[in-house]
Design an enzyme around this catalytic site. Structure first.
Site, PDB file in Angstrom:
ATOM      1  N   CYS A 251       0.797  -1.234   0.000  1.00 24.89           N
ATOM      2  CA  CYS A 251       0.000   0.000   0.000  1.00 24.89           C
ATOM      3  C   CYS A 251       0.822   1.273   0.000  1.00 24.89           C
ATOM      4  CB  CYS A 251      -0.943   0.008   1.195  1.00 24.89           C
ATOM      5  SG  CYS A 251      -2.235  -1.207   1.021  1.00 24.89           S
ATOM      6  N   PHE A 252       1.601   1.502   1.052  1.00 22.94           N
ATOM      7  CA  PHE A 252       2.313   2.781   1.161  1.00 22.94           C
ATOM      8  C   PHE A 252       3.100   3.117  -0.109  1.00 22.94           C
ATOM      9  CE2 PHE A 252       2.700   2.706   6.130  1.00 22.94           C
ATOM     10  CZ  PHE A 252       1.342   2.924   6.206  1.00 22.94           C
TER      11      PHE A 252
END
Ligand code: UDX
Length: 409
Positions: A251-252
């Protein structure tokens, strides 16, 4: 995750995937991903959940469709909406045949404006119907962490419902009413941005403490004590201030890149996001510098790697900090031996030949120096006495080593 957890709340779930293998696994109560407690839910609530490759069967027999497909990065860092497009078209073709209301909810992480300007037109075009009048449209982001996703889904801090129309908003609120958590009602784009801004902010906290950490290391200060001291301030809060070798995962990295790319395309200079990423890019290589302080020439030296996954309790190696470290070690001619409780199979696909994979963590200790990349619990039980250990994740027990260096402490 959405399907299984809503099945637990007694909703009848039909999961759709184009991958037959995943569909068969779900129908046999096997989790297609490594995620704590997911398989138990599939088993316990098997009456409520089934899977199919057939969109028609799913949409004909349901009232709401959640789009949960992946939104990976393109080569330039921008968001890839191919799967969103494909699923929106297939859903629209089924909505066309319905003579009743159906709600489409975007759960995938998408750049603000996507539901309104990309998903809505596709749904309208292929269904021949009007969003907000003939069918509902909403955006409902998730804030799940891998490894504890079931727990995060069942015990969220908040629920965000971005809706195009009031009817969809009301129905979604009913779905989540038993969670007894604050519900934030927004429009579609605000819901999308809440997700991006949250991920960016969490990554900011980590990159920030890592930068502070490199300064602390220079002075001989323990960054964890600094983080504890800062964390008591309610405006700051201690969470996500664990310094080390940076953030990875599914995600990040992709979300920060997507937001940065979107800003740049629209002539906004993303000063902060750019530097959060820069700090994260240099952070893992600090371990190699610290290693060389003690073994200046690592050519032909055996370097042991503890942990390959991007964090503990997952087999996911996407953007794992282990990758740049391994790359650098190979470049410098080191011999690598590595162990991870779950991620070896995935890592082997990336590096089939250049790494010797061990059957247990003890084997890794038989190396010239050990690098700790992931804080798996079992690494806390190892006997590090007499070893050279360079620690990227603050395993306190490793301080007993003959030579111990922490990344930011
Ligand atoms: C993250 C968000 O937390 C979640 O809300 C979102 O839905 C998806 O992205 P996840 O990627 O599963 O979840 O992992 P997370 O626990 O947030 O950790 C991300 C990375 O940051 C890991 O590499 C982890 O090691 C690192 N991290 C985390 C730190 O380096 N320090 C910290 O204090 C916290």
């Amino acid at each position: 995750m959405t399907g299984a957890c809503l099945a637990k709340y007694n909703h009848k779930i039909i999961c759709v995937d184009i991958n037959r293998e995943k569909v068969d696994m779900i129908n046999n109560q096997k989790s297609p991903i490594y995620e704590k407690n997911l398989e138990e839910i599939l088993k316990e609530y098997k009456e409520n959940i089934k899977a199919t490759t057939n969109y028609e069967e799913a949409i004909k027999n349901s009232e709401i469709t959640f789009i949960c497909v992946g939104t990976p990065s393109n080569n330039d860092g921008s968001i890839n909406l191919d799967y969103i497009k494909e699923s929106a078209i297939e859903i629209a073709k089924q909505i066309k045949k319905l003579d009743r209301w159906h709600i489409v909810v975007v759960k995938s992480t998408v750049i603000p404006g996507t539901s309104e300007k990309f998903v809505k037109p596709l749904l309208e075009k292929y269904s021949g119907k009007k969003a907000g009048i003939d069918f509902g449209l909403a955006m409902n982001p998730e804030f799940l962490r891998e490894g504890v996703a079931v727990d995060d889904f069942l015990h969220p801090d908040r629920i965000v419902i971005g809706a195009l129309d009031e009817k969809s908003n009301e129905i979604l609120k009913k779905i989540y009413k038993d969670f007894s958590k604050p519900i934030i009602e927004t429009n579609l784009s605000e819901a999308e941005m809440i997700k991006y801004a949250s991920n960016c902010f969490l990554a900011t906290k980590i990159s920030f403490i890592n930068e502070i950490g490199t300064i602390c290391k220079l002075i001989g200060i323990d960054t964890y004590k600094v983080a504890d001291g800062m964390g008591y301030d309610k405006r700051i809060c201690r969470a996500f201030l664990n310094s080390g070798i940076g953030w990875g995962g599914s995600c990040f990295p992709k979300d920060l890149l997507a937001l940065k790319n979107y800003a740049e395309k629209n002539n906004i200079k993303p000063y902060i996001i750019e530097n959060i990423i820069k700090r994260n890019d240099v952070q893992p290589l600090i371990l190699i510098d610290l290693l060389k302080k003690h073994i200046p020439d690592i050519k032909n030296k055996t370097i042991g790697i503890l942990g390959l996954s991007f964090k503990p309790n997952t087999d996911d190696i996407r953007y794992s900090r282990s990758i740049p470290i391994v790359k650098k070690l190979i470049k410098e001619g080191a011999k690598i031996i590595a162990y991870d409780p779950q991620a070896i199979d995935n890592f082997r696909k990336l590096y089939p030949d250049q790494i010797t994979y061990c059957n247990d963590s003890d084997e890794v200790l038989k190396s010239d120096a050990i690098l700790i990349i992931t804080e798996w619990d079992e690494f806390k039980k190892l006997d590090y006495t007499g070893k050279i250990v360079i620690d990227g994740r603050r395993i306190k027990e490793a301080e007993k080593a003959k030579i111990y260096e922490g990344a930011c402490w």
